[in-house]
Design an enzyme around this catalytic site. Structure first.
Site, PDB file in Angstrom:
ATOM      1  N   GLN B 131       0.872  -0.989  -0.020  1.00 60.64           N
ATOM      2  CA  GLN B 131      -0.071  -0.032  -0.034  1.00 60.64           C
ATOM      3  C   GLN B 131       0.854   1.385  -0.117  1.00 60.64           C
ATOM      4  O   GLN B 131       1.598   1.527   1.153  1.00 60.64           O
ATOM      5  CB  GLN B 131      -0.941   0.167   1.085  1.00 60.64           C
ATOM      6  CG  GLN B 131      -1.834   1.219   1.592  1.00 60.64           C
ATOM      7  CD  GLN B 131      -2.645   1.255   2.633  1.00 60.64           C
ATOM      8  OE1 GLN B 131      -2.456   0.320   3.575  1.00 60.64           O
ATOM      9  NE2 GLN B 131      -3.685   2.028   2.648  1.00 60.64           N
ATOM     10  N   GLY B 132       0.940   1.911  -1.032  1.00 58.30           N
ATOM     11  CA  GLY B 132       1.764   3.201  -1.366  1.00 58.30           C
ATOM     12  C   GLY B 132       1.024   4.490  -0.947  1.00 58.30           C
ATOM     13  O   GLY B 132       0.687   5.106  -1.744  1.00 58.30           O
ATOM     14  N   TYR B 133       0.645   4.606   0.357  1.00 54.34           N
ATOM     15  CA  TYR B 133      -0.129   5.825   0.704  1.00 54.34           C
ATOM     16  C   TYR B 133       0.691   6.702   1.276  1.00 54.34           C
ATOM     17  O   TYR B 133       0.938   7.990   0.715  1.00 54.34           O
ATOM     18  CB  TYR B 133      -1.269   5.484   1.553  1.00 54.34           C
ATOM     19  CG  TYR B 133      -2.585   5.195   0.951  1.00 54.34           C
ATOM     20  CD1 TYR B 133      -2.654   4.320  -0.152  1.00 54.34           C
ATOM     21  CD2 TYR B 133      -3.854   5.271   1.573  1.00 54.34           C
ATOM     22  CE1 TYR B 133      -3.894   3.767  -0.751  1.00 54.34           C
ATOM     23  CE2 TYR B 133      -5.094   4.752   1.158  1.00 54.34           C
ATOM     24  CZ  TYR B 133      -5.022   4.208  -0.207  1.00 54.34           C
ATOM     25  OH  TYR B 133      -6.347   3.565  -0.545  1.00 54.34           O
ATOM     26  N   SER B 134       1.274   6.514   2.481  1.00 48.49           N
ATOM     27  CA  SER B 134       2.318   7.563   3.153  1.00 48.49           C
ATOM     28  C   SER B 134       3.227   7.967   2.760  1.00 48.49           C
ATOM     29  O   SER B 134       4.129   7.446   1.897  1.00 48.49           O
ATOM     30  CB  SER B 134       2.471   6.923   4.746  1.00 48.49           C
ATOM     31  OG  SER B 134       1.466   6.362   5.314  1.00 48.49           O
ATOM     32  N   SER B 166       4.550  -1.318   3.964  1.00 40.32           N
ATOM     33  CA  SER B 166       4.824  -2.565   4.826  1.00 40.32           C
ATOM     34  C   SER B 166       4.694  -3.519   3.611  1.00 40.32           C
ATOM     35  O   SER B 166       4.148  -3.683   2.496  1.00 40.32           O
ATOM     36  CB  SER B 166       3.256  -3.100   5.651  1.00 40.32           C
ATOM     37  OG  SER B 166       3.230  -2.122   6.526  1.00 40.32           O
ATOM     38  N   GLU B 247     -10.971  -2.033   4.720  1.00 41.44           N
ATOM     39  CA  GLU B 247     -10.039  -2.268   5.784  1.00 41.44           C
ATOM     40  C   GLU B 247     -11.025  -2.737   6.910  1.00 41.44           C
ATOM     41  O   GLU B 247     -10.555  -3.291   8.009  1.00 41.44           O
ATOM     42  CB  GLU B 247      -9.222  -1.095   6.096  1.00 41.44           C
ATOM     43  CG  GLU B 247      -7.738  -1.313   6.751  1.00 41.44           C
ATOM     44  CD  GLU B 247      -6.949  -0.236   6.670  1.00 41.44           C
ATOM     45  OE1 GLU B 247      -5.492  -0.430   6.354  1.00 41.44           O
ATOM     46  OE2 GLU B 247      -7.221   0.963   6.320  1.00 41.44           O
ATOM     47  N   ASN B 371      -5.118   7.211  16.514  1.00 43.28           N
ATOM     48  CA  ASN B 371      -6.118   7.279  17.558  1.00 43.28           C
ATOM     49  C   ASN B 371      -6.752   8.701  17.430  1.00 43.28           C
ATOM     50  O   ASN B 371      -7.996   8.814  17.502  1.00 43.28           O
ATOM     51  CB  ASN B 371      -5.728   7.012  18.935  1.00 43.28           C
ATOM     52  CG  ASN B 371      -6.042   5.394  19.264  1.00 43.28           C
ATOM     53  OD1 ASN B 371      -6.236   4.674  18.286  1.00 43.28           O
ATOM     54  ND2 ASN B 371      -5.881   5.224  20.274  1.00 43.28           N
TER      55      ASN B 371
HETATM   56  C1  FAD Z   1       3.805  -0.502  11.654  1.00 40.41           C
HETATM   57  C2  FAD Z   1       3.218   0.589  10.583  1.00 40.41           C
HETATM   58  C3  FAD Z   1       2.953  -0.104   9.227  1.00 40.41           C
HETATM   59  C4  FAD Z   1       2.571   0.964   8.168  1.00 40.41           C
HETATM   60  N1  FAD Z   1       2.283   0.461   6.962  1.00 40.41           N
HETATM   61  C5  FAD Z   1       2.050   1.340   5.910  1.00 40.41           C
HETATM   62  C6  FAD Z   1       1.764   0.986   4.838  1.00 40.41           C
HETATM   63  O1  FAD Z   1       1.686  -0.203   4.537  1.00 40.41           O
HETATM   64  N2  FAD Z   1       1.323   1.930   3.789  1.00 40.41           N
HETATM   65  C7  FAD Z   1       1.168   3.247   3.953  1.00 40.41           C
HETATM   66  O2  FAD Z   1       0.877   3.999   3.208  1.00 40.41           O
HETATM   67  N3  FAD Z   1       1.384   3.728   5.166  1.00 40.41           N
HETATM   68  C8  FAD Z   1       1.686   2.753   6.298  1.00 40.41           C
HETATM   69  N4  FAD Z   1       1.992   3.275   7.690  1.00 40.41           N
HETATM   70  C9  FAD Z   1       1.814   4.776   8.065  1.00 40.41           C
HETATM   71  C10 FAD Z   1       0.747   5.136   8.689  1.00 40.41           C
HETATM   72  O3  FAD Z   1      -0.333   4.964   8.004  1.00 40.41           O
HETATM   73  C11 FAD Z   1       0.911   6.626   9.431  1.00 40.41           C
HETATM   74  O4  FAD Z   1       2.211   6.293  10.424  1.00 40.41           O
HETATM   75  C12 FAD Z   1      -0.112   7.166   9.848  1.00 40.41           C
HETATM   76  O5  FAD Z   1      -0.965   7.627   9.136  1.00 40.41           O
HETATM   77  C13 FAD Z   1       0.463   8.379  10.777  1.00 40.41           C
HETATM   78  O6  FAD Z   1       1.170   9.294   9.941  1.00 40.41           O
HETATM   79  P1  FAD Z   1       2.561   9.547  10.640  1.00 40.41           P
HETATM   80  O7  FAD Z   1       3.346   8.448  11.053  1.00 40.41           O
HETATM   81  O8  FAD Z   1       3.361  10.630   9.650  1.00 40.41           O
HETATM   82  O9  FAD Z   1       2.286  10.565  11.886  1.00 40.41           O
HETATM   83  P2  FAD Z   1       1.917  12.114  11.915  1.00 40.41           P
HETATM   84  O10 FAD Z   1       0.682  12.213  10.945  1.00 40.41           O
HETATM   85  O11 FAD Z   1       3.110  12.697  11.821  1.00 40.41           O
HETATM   86  O12 FAD Z   1       1.368  12.234  13.187  1.00 40.41           O
HETATM   87  C14 FAD Z   1       1.985  12.513  14.444  1.00 40.41           C
HETATM   88  C15 FAD Z   1       1.195  12.701  15.592  1.00 40.41           C
HETATM   89  O13 FAD Z   1       0.364  13.823  15.526  1.00 40.41           O
HETATM   90  C16 FAD Z   1      -1.058  13.441  15.613  1.00 40.41           C
HETATM   91  N5  FAD Z   1      -2.025  14.311  14.727  1.00 40.41           N
HETATM   92  C17 FAD Z   1      -1.525  14.434  13.197  1.00 40.41           C
HETATM   93  N6  FAD Z   1      -2.413  15.360  12.813  1.00 40.41           N
HETATM   94  C18 FAD Z   1      -3.464  15.549  13.790  1.00 40.41           C
HETATM   95  C19 FAD Z   1      -4.687  16.358  13.846  1.00 40.41           C
HETATM   96  N7  FAD Z   1      -5.442  16.946  12.663  1.00 40.41           N
HETATM   97  N8  FAD Z   1      -5.395  16.246  15.161  1.00 40.41           N
HETATM   98  C20 FAD Z   1      -4.699  15.834  16.341  1.00 40.41           C
HETATM   99  N9  FAD Z   1      -3.606  15.091  16.226  1.00 40.41           N
HETATM  100  C21 FAD Z   1      -3.113  14.914  14.903  1.00 40.41           C
HETATM  101  C22 FAD Z   1      -1.071  12.178  15.268  1.00 40.41           C
HETATM  102  O14 FAD Z   1      -2.306  11.595  15.824  1.00 40.41           O
HETATM  103  C23 FAD Z   1       0.072  11.634  15.963  1.00 40.41           C
HETATM  104  O15 FAD Z   1       0.029  11.553  17.366  1.00 40.41           O
HETATM  105  C24 FAD Z   1       2.438   2.588   8.375  1.00 40.41           C
HETATM  106  C25 FAD Z   1       2.848   2.673   9.766  1.00 40.41           C
HETATM  107  C26 FAD Z   1       3.288   1.984  10.934  1.00 40.41           C
HETATM  108  C27 FAD Z   1       3.548   2.309  12.036  1.00 40.41           C
END
Ligand code: FAD
Lengths: 350, 392
Positions: B131-134, B166, B247, B371
């Protein structure tokens, strides 16, 4: 009641704080992980030069003879910089035990002198810890055997050494054969009880420092990481997480100080106070880890982010010198005892 | 409301249980209870072969319509399938991203040609997806993706970087959200692309996790060709969001069975080492049990109200609940282990199953929408509350 510290104590903390900040950036901790012992002997040397190991050793044996209240200023610093266990175990916990032995015993004197000079490392094997920490670094192990206190040279102890999820910690499962020659004291029950409390307070202080470190790192990360065009730290959900951690830390501090004061003065309530301290400080560390990684997002789940160094240490220390269940039941027993003093007239008694 | 299984369902249960008994043997025996959360990096080659074994028996994509190579199972039978799969200790699925996300999305939004091209590989267990989202600057703010897709000589080419992908290192395909309209902002101007991982222009770099292992990766696209776009250029966001709905669909059932296995292991351990005598631990075990039941009933309700396997709006609360529950379960495991919890099996950093569980569950409340983001969604979309002020 007076929660302030004297000038000597504060000056000493200041000096150690400057020293650790200069010596221990996270890269160094990571380098140390790669070593056999998980920590650096050279750093240990330098800490000896700073006078850390002699802090509590009686003056007669070349130490500064400071009591537990000096240590509660230092253990949080040692936690903040994730200093490996051998320092606190030797210089605080083991030194406390040895100092409490009757004066005049030549082995007591020898060991204390060695600790002050930085030549002797001591591990403590107490029932509450099924695994002995830093066995491999210790020259001598203090062992509890049916209430007796024994001191055995490391070579006389067979052990199996493992690592912890905190890569700076080495855990030994030991088997020993205490003999009359290794006995330091026949009836050591009171001293062991006090040692347990001191061990718990030592861990509590480190947990508090770890909590502060994780909080500082999380605040910094959340202030700089941008999403939705602004720092994630500007979102209430994130701010409140960290504010909750700050609250836990601030409220844990005086509890820790109270416990140290009780230990230093041989107060009867020491069991209770040290359990309070262990619970409050470890809870702060636990929450700081939980909220820290949450605030970091996926970055917090990486090996690369330094947060993991402190989280893992906090998780590992959580059950050292008595896990939560142990300390909670000690509090419960004290509070629910038939002769426990309850009612407002006793609230501020001690 | 109907809460029992029919005789046909029970016959079906015997069928799948028997198949697993007969096939989870030989080279697959060592895969039992492996490959779950925190253990995804283990036995990749064997687990890929297991995917194909499952496919031979007709046990991949069991909820898909038969027209697309699925088994067309009813919700009840899917529940049974996942129950038996977990009971047998069959390994964590390598194909779950294709089966649970890519496939259903292609079925719902793709062209007939795309269905013919991509679905058979998923069903056969021969083609794995990621999944190439992030991206580095698009985590919670997913709509901020900067990866570009441009039409060059009639082909879509992808330029940019994804992160936390992942299983990218094990995958054959990646679905990628990328910007089709230069200069477009937020949800507008995006496309949903299907990109082969086996081509020049795709570089995968593993990221080491705090577990010391690597399950996720950085993926760099330097002009890699996207073979297909699902939906129209500029309308990728709708597809991307549709996918996230899957999902929360039936795949959650399999996850719950996995959770049940973990909880059972913790209970066994607590009994064995005496932790179960501790009143605090007892209560937390009871809470964990209750939380899992809530999850199960809610999932069944959710699924029975939308027979197509896509979750309705009551599913909004689902991720927040399971992620928090699972994170607590990880902590419970450590407390049940007590002072031994920190002990590492083997140098350099060989974690036990429960340690992996503990560390992995620290990430449950982060991936797939944190969360905090889940709560925002519940409040804003579920409760209709005013939106939080945002930077843009
Ligand atoms: C084990 C694992 C597997 C993953 N696998 C994939 C994958 O296969 N493909 C993929 O595309 N992505 C994947 N991800 C990425 C995942 O989707 C992102 O980590 C997630 O969306 C959060 O983004 P971030 O890590 O950049 O945190 P950030 O967005 O930088 O967030 C940092 C903190 O700020 C908080 N925050 C941000 N915005 C707000 C808001 N508006 N209001 C309140 N709080 C906020 C967040 O809750 C968090 O606590 C994976 C992540 C993990 C940990």
């Amino acid at each position: 009641m007076d929660f302030t510290f004297n000038e000597d104590q504060l000056a000493f903390r200041e000096a150690i704080s400057r020293f650790l900040a200069a010596e221990l950036p996270p890269e160094v901790l990571r380098k140390n992980w790669e070593t056999e012992d998980g920590c650096s002997r050279e750093l240990h040397r330098k800490m000896v030069e700073q006078g850390l190991t002699g802090l509590s050793v009686p003056e007669a044996q070349g130490g500064l003879e400071m009591d537990d209240t000096a240590w509660v200023l230092l253990t949080p610093l040692l936690g903040y910089y994730a200093i490996a266990d051998s320092v606190v175990d030797t210089a605080y916990t083991a030194t406390g035990l040895l100092s409490a032995l009757p004066e005049g015993d030549h082995r007591r004197e020898e060991l204390l002198t060695g600790i002050a000079g930085g030549d002797v490392g001591v591990a403590v094997a107490h029932q509450v810890n099924p695994l002995v920490v830093d066995m491999d670094l210790a020259d001598v192990v203090l062992v509890e055997f049916e209430g007796e206190i024994h001191a055995l040279n490391q070579e006389a102890v067979s052990y199996e050494c493992n690592t912890s999820i905190d890569s700076s910690r080495r855990l030994g499962r030991i088997s020993v054969q205490p003999a009359p020659e290794s006995r330091l004291l026949e009836n050591g029950r009171d001293i062991w009880a006090e040692t347990l409390n001191r061990g718990a307070v030592g861990v509590a202080g480190q947990a508090l420092g770890l909590a502060q470190r994780m909080l500082d790192m999380s605040v910094e990360y959340a202030s700089q990481r941008q999403q939705f065009g602004k720092p994630v730290g500007s979102f209430q959900a994130v701010k409140h997480h960290l504010a909750d951690v700050a609250e836990k830390i601030e409220f844990a501090k005086p509890v820790l100080y109270r416990a140290a004061h009780a230990l230093a003065n041989n107060e009867r309530g020491s069991d209770l106070y040290s359990s309070h301290a262990k619970l409050a400080c470890c809870e702060a560390a636990w929450l700081a880890a939980r909220h820290g990684i949450q605030v970091y997002g996926a970055m917090g789940y990486t090996w690369e982010a330094d947060l993991q160094i402190f989280m893992k240490r906090a998780w590992a220390l959580d059950s050292y010198w008595g896990d939560r269940a142990f300390h909670k039941s000690r509090v419960a027993e004290a509070v629910l005892a038939d002769d426990a003093l309850i009612g407002p007239q006793h609230t501020f008694e001690e | 409301m109907k809460l029992t299984f029919s005789p046909e369902d029970e016959a079906f249960r015997n069928q799948i249980a028997g198949w697993l008994r007969n096939n989870l043997v030989g080279e697959f025996a060592e895969l039992k209870f492996r490959g779950g959360p925190g253990d995804e990096h283990m036995f990749p080659e064997e687990r890929k072969r297991w995917e194909q074994k499952l496919a031979e028996g007709g046990w991949t994509c069991v909820g898909w319509p038969e027209a697309y190579g699925g088994r067309g199972l009813s919700i009840e039978q899917q529940v049974i399938f996942f129950e038996e799969y977990a009971r047998a200790g069959a390994p964590g699925r390598m194909g779950h991203i294709g089966e649970g996300l890519a496939g259903p999305t292609i079925i719902a939004f793709g062209s007939e040609a795309q269905k013919e091209k991509y679905l058979p590989g998923i069903v056969a267990g021969t083609e794995l997806w990621c999944q190439g989202y992030s991206e580095p600057n698009a985590g919670s703010d997913l709509a901020n993706v900067q990866t570009r897709a441009s039409l060059e000589d009639g082909k879509w080419r992808i330029h940019g970087q994804k992160v936390w992908t992942s299983l990218a290192h094990e995958s054959d395909w990646c679905f990628v959200i990328a910007r089709t309209e230069p200069g477009s902002k937020a949800h507008k101007g995006l496309g949903f692309f299907l990109v082969s991982m086996h081509q020049p222009g795709v570089t995968v770099r593993p990221i080491e996790q705090l577990t010391g292992t690597s399950e996720f990766n950085e993926v760099f696209f330097d002009g890699a060709v996207a073979e297909d776009i699902v939906g129209a250029p500029g309308e990728g966001w709708a597809v991307a969001m549709g996918l996230l709905g899957f999902e929360r669909g039936v795949s959650t059932l399999g996850q719950q069975m996995q959770f049940q296995n973990e909880l059972d292991e913790i209970i066994r351990l607590a009994r064995a080492n005496g932790a179960a005598r501790n009143p605090g631990i007892r209560q937390r075990i009871a809470e964990a049990h209750t939380g899992l039941r809530l999850m199960r009933y809610n999932a069944m309700r959710m699924l029975s109200s939308s027979q197509d396997g896509q979750a309705d709006s009551s599913a909004l609360v689902y991720k927040l609940h399971w992620a928090s529950w699972h994170r607590n379960l990880g902590a419970l495991a450590m407390d049940v282990l007590g002072p031994e919890a920190e002990l590492i099996d083997d140098a350099p950093y060989e974690l036990s199953r429960l340690q992996s569980l503990f560390l992995f569950t620290r990430s449950d409340t982060i991936y797939g929408g944190t969360n905090q983001i889940q709560r925002n969604i519940i409040a804003e979309r579920g409760l209709g509350m005013p939106k939080e002020p945002k930077g843009r």
